[in-house]
Design a protein around this motif. Sequence first.
Motif, PDB file in Angstrom:
ATOM      1  N   ALA A  12      36.917   6.510  47.040  1.00 11.32           N
ATOM      2  CA  ALA A  12      36.179   5.401  47.919  1.00 11.32           C
ATOM      3  C   ALA A  12      35.468   5.989  48.842  1.00 11.32           C
ATOM      4  O   ALA A  12      35.789   7.055  49.386  1.00 11.32           O
ATOM      5  N   TRP A  13      34.404   5.276  49.191  1.00  9.48           N
ATOM      6  CA  TRP A  13      33.462   5.734  50.239  1.00  9.48           C
ATOM      7  C   TRP A  13      32.434   4.737  50.891  1.00  9.48           C
ATOM      8  O   TRP A  13      32.394   3.524  50.325  1.00  9.48           O
ATOM      9  N   LEU A  14      31.992   5.019  51.956  1.00 12.16           N
ATOM     10  CA  LEU A  14      31.006   3.947  52.636  1.00 12.16           C
ATOM     11  C   LEU A  14      29.691   4.270  52.540  1.00 12.16           C
ATOM     12  O   LEU A  14      29.313   5.584  52.717  1.00 12.16           O
ATOM     13  N   GLU A  15      28.726   3.386  51.895  1.00 15.23           N
ATOM     14  CA  GLU A  15      27.575   3.493  51.857  1.00 15.23           C
ATOM     15  C   GLU A  15      26.928   2.513  53.104  1.00 15.23           C
ATOM     16  O   GLU A  15      27.391   1.375  53.048  1.00 15.23           O
ATOM     17  N   ILE A  16      25.953   2.790  53.749  1.00 18.88           N
ATOM     18  CA  ILE A  16      25.180   1.867  54.478  1.00 18.88           C
ATOM     19  C   ILE A  16      23.867   1.362  54.270  1.00 18.88           C
ATOM     20  O   ILE A  16      23.145   2.217  53.853  1.00 18.88           O
ATOM     21  N   GLU A  17      23.771   0.245  54.021  1.00 20.59           N
ATOM     22  CA  GLU A  17      22.495  -0.324  53.619  1.00 20.59           C
ATOM     23  C   GLU A  17      22.030  -1.498  54.889  1.00 20.59           C
ATOM     24  O   GLU A  17      22.563  -2.516  55.109  1.00 20.59           O
ATOM     25  N   GLY A  18      21.216  -0.827  55.581  1.00 17.27           N
ATOM     26  CA  GLY A  18      20.870  -1.607  56.984  1.00 17.27           C
ATOM     27  C   GLY A  18      21.905  -1.468  57.846  1.00 17.27           C
ATOM     28  O   GLY A  18      22.497  -0.871  58.149  1.00 17.27           O
ATOM     29  N   ALA A  19      22.401  -2.826  58.149  1.00 13.65           N
ATOM     30  CA  ALA A  19      23.368  -2.881  59.058  1.00 13.65           C
ATOM     31  C   ALA A  19      24.815  -3.350  58.320  1.00 13.65           C
ATOM     32  O   ALA A  19      25.871  -3.673  58.792  1.00 13.65           O
ATOM     33  N   VAL A  20      24.837  -3.341  56.900  1.00 12.12           N
ATOM     34  CA  VAL A  20      25.802  -3.782  56.044  1.00 12.12           C
ATOM     35  C   VAL A  20      26.416  -2.230  55.631  1.00 12.12           C
ATOM     36  O   VAL A  20      25.659  -1.527  55.112  1.00 12.12           O
ATOM     37  N   GLY A  21      27.834  -2.145  55.564  1.00  9.87           N
ATOM     38  CA  GLY A  21      28.249  -0.987  55.287  1.00  9.87           C
ATOM     39  C   GLY A  21      29.065  -1.742  53.837  1.00  9.87           C
ATOM     40  O   GLY A  21      29.793  -2.602  53.721  1.00  9.87           O
ATOM     41  N   VAL A  22      28.724  -0.885  52.782  1.00 10.36           N
ATOM     42  CA  VAL A  22      29.405  -1.057  51.494  1.00 10.36           C
ATOM     43  C   VAL A  22      30.496  -0.269  51.230  1.00 10.36           C
ATOM     44  O   VAL A  22      30.342   0.922  50.898  1.00 10.36           O
ATOM     45  N   LEU A  23      31.709  -0.596  51.026  1.00 11.64           N
ATOM     46  CA  LEU A  23      32.894   0.267  50.803  1.00 11.64           C
ATOM     47  C   LEU A  23      33.153   0.090  49.384  1.00 11.64           C
ATOM     48  O   LEU A  23      33.579  -0.891  48.900  1.00 11.64           O
ATOM     49  N   ARG A  24      32.395   1.173  48.646  1.00 10.27           N
ATOM     50  CA  ARG A  24      32.715   1.363  47.223  1.00 10.27           C
ATOM     51  C   ARG A  24      34.065   2.002  46.426  1.00 10.27           C
ATOM     52  O   ARG A  24      34.115   2.972  47.351  1.00 10.27           O
ATOM     53  N   LEU A  25      34.607   1.521  45.660  1.00 15.63           N
ATOM     54  CA  LEU A  25      35.581   2.133  44.734  1.00 15.63           C
ATOM     55  C   LEU A  25      34.885   2.895  43.762  1.00 15.63           C
ATOM     56  O   LEU A  25      34.057   2.322  42.799  1.00 15.63           O
ATOM     57  N   ALA A  44      37.543   5.905  54.351  1.00 18.33           N
ATOM     58  CA  ALA A  44      36.239   4.858  54.569  1.00 18.33           C
ATOM     59  C   ALA A  44      36.407   3.719  55.355  1.00 18.33           C
ATOM     60  O   ALA A  44      35.422   3.465  56.037  1.00 18.33           O
ATOM     61  N   ALA A  45      37.667   3.085  55.433  1.00 15.57           N
ATOM     62  CA  ALA A  45      37.880   1.777  56.168  1.00 15.57           C
ATOM     63  C   ALA A  45      37.713   2.324  57.861  1.00 15.57           C
ATOM     64  O   ALA A  45      37.257   1.481  58.239  1.00 15.57           O
ATOM     65  N   GLU A  46      38.056   3.527  58.178  1.00 16.14           N
ATOM     66  CA  GLU A  46      38.207   3.990  59.388  1.00 16.14           C
ATOM     67  C   GLU A  46      36.803   4.278  59.865  1.00 16.14           C
ATOM     68  O   GLU A  46      36.374   3.838  60.944  1.00 16.14           O
ATOM     69  N   GLU A  47      35.962   4.863  58.803  1.00 15.15           N
ATOM     70  CA  GLU A  47      34.624   5.065  59.019  1.00 15.15           C
ATOM     71  C   GLU A  47      33.836   3.655  59.229  1.00 15.15           C
ATOM     72  O   GLU A  47      32.893   3.730  60.270  1.00 15.15           O
ATOM     73  N   ALA A  48      34.173   2.831  58.465  1.00 16.73           N
ATOM     74  CA  ALA A  48      33.306   1.476  58.637  1.00 16.73           C
ATOM     75  C   ALA A  48      33.790   0.712  59.949  1.00 16.73           C
ATOM     76  O   ALA A  48      33.001   0.283  60.663  1.00 16.73           O
ATOM     77  N   ALA A  49      34.907   1.087  60.381  1.00 13.04           N
ATOM     78  CA  ALA A  49      35.448   0.217  61.652  1.00 13.04           C
ATOM     79  C   ALA A  49      34.584   0.903  62.734  1.00 13.04           C
ATOM     80  O   ALA A  49      34.356   0.416  63.867  1.00 13.04           O
ATOM     81  N   ASP A  51      31.780   3.031  62.929  1.00  9.31           N
ATOM     82  CA  ASP A  51      30.124   3.307  62.765  1.00  9.31           C
ATOM     83  C   ASP A  51      29.733   1.696  63.583  1.00  9.31           C
ATOM     84  O   ASP A  51      29.813   0.693  62.944  1.00  9.31           O
ATOM     85  N   GLU A  52      28.999   2.149  64.506  1.00 12.58           N
ATOM     86  CA  GLU A  52      28.571   1.177  65.238  1.00 12.58           C
ATOM     87  C   GLU A  52      27.271   0.354  64.523  1.00 12.58           C
ATOM     88  O   GLU A  52      26.778  -0.415  64.832  1.00 12.58           O
ATOM     89  N   ARG A  53      26.458   1.163  63.852  1.00 11.20           N
ATOM     90  CA  ARG A  53      25.428   0.459  62.674  1.00 11.20           C
ATOM     91  C   ARG A  53      26.009  -0.528  61.765  1.00 11.20           C
ATOM     92  O   ARG A  53      25.224  -1.479  61.449  1.00 11.20           O
ATOM     93  N   VAL A  54      27.297  -0.484  61.565  1.00  8.81           N
ATOM     94  CA  VAL A  54      27.809  -1.458  60.375  1.00  8.81           C
ATOM     95  C   VAL A  54      28.011  -2.699  61.194  1.00  8.81           C
ATOM     96  O   VAL A  54      29.117  -2.638  62.318  1.00  8.81           O
TER      97      VAL A  54
END
Length: 266
Positions: A12-25, A44-49, A51-54
């Motif tokens: 699982a990992w986080l991809e950032i598209e603009g201001a949206v974080g896509v947490l992918r399995l 990945a969840a902790e990263e999404a939480a 990251d101020e860009r998300v």
Amino acid sequence: MTSPSVVERPSAWLEIEGAVGVLRLGRPPLNVLDRAAQSALRSAAEEAAADERVRAVVLYGGPRAFSAGADIKEMAAMTHADMVRHAAVLQGAFDAVAAIPKPMVAAVNGAALGGGCELALTADARICGSEAVLGLPEVLLGVIPGAGGTQRLPRLIGPARAKELIFTGRQVGADEALRLGLVDQVVPPGEVLEAALRWARRFEEGPALALRAAKAAIDGGLATDLGAGLAIERSVFAALFATEDRLTGMRQFAAEGPGHATFSGR
């Protein structure tokens, strides 16, 4: 000659598209959630939480399946003592996703069963493809949902409906899931991710602090009684009056009126 090493993605990992974080399995074909996947999901969840860009999050398992749940072979080898130790790790991974303090939608294609359904329940909304199948079949294996299903599903669709699904282990298709309130929107399978991204992009320029506060008040209130929930709301509501977001929003409202005001803060 030594072949170049291949860097594998985590499960699982986080991809950032603009201001949206896509947490992918990413454990095809069915995104089975073994212990390694649970650890990657939590990271990945902790990263999404953090990251101020998300500003909003999409949970996505891919075009074929959201997740078929836990690794049954791995769990079958566990003893009671093993599961006593592992249960907190399992719930902790899902709790980390649920605790992301930003609007979050699950984009569900294919199977969302067992732990996969429980993962979808951590989101604020669920959009699924018309071919999706959801359910909590754990009782058919002699156990019960162990990653939040017995708690989050009744809060979402009511205890009677939740008990029927959990007691029988019955799987439901997209249309029935929509009628039950288990999902919020059904779209053609090829449009699931884009529909989820549209949902998330609505919050790219929104009042981030107020959105976080609203989510905290709702989720905190659901975990307690009405009186305590009102106290949570009161505290969070008052705290927002110390923020620049509140000043910006109210100034725009005063200048433009209720029919035209839009938030253009940070």
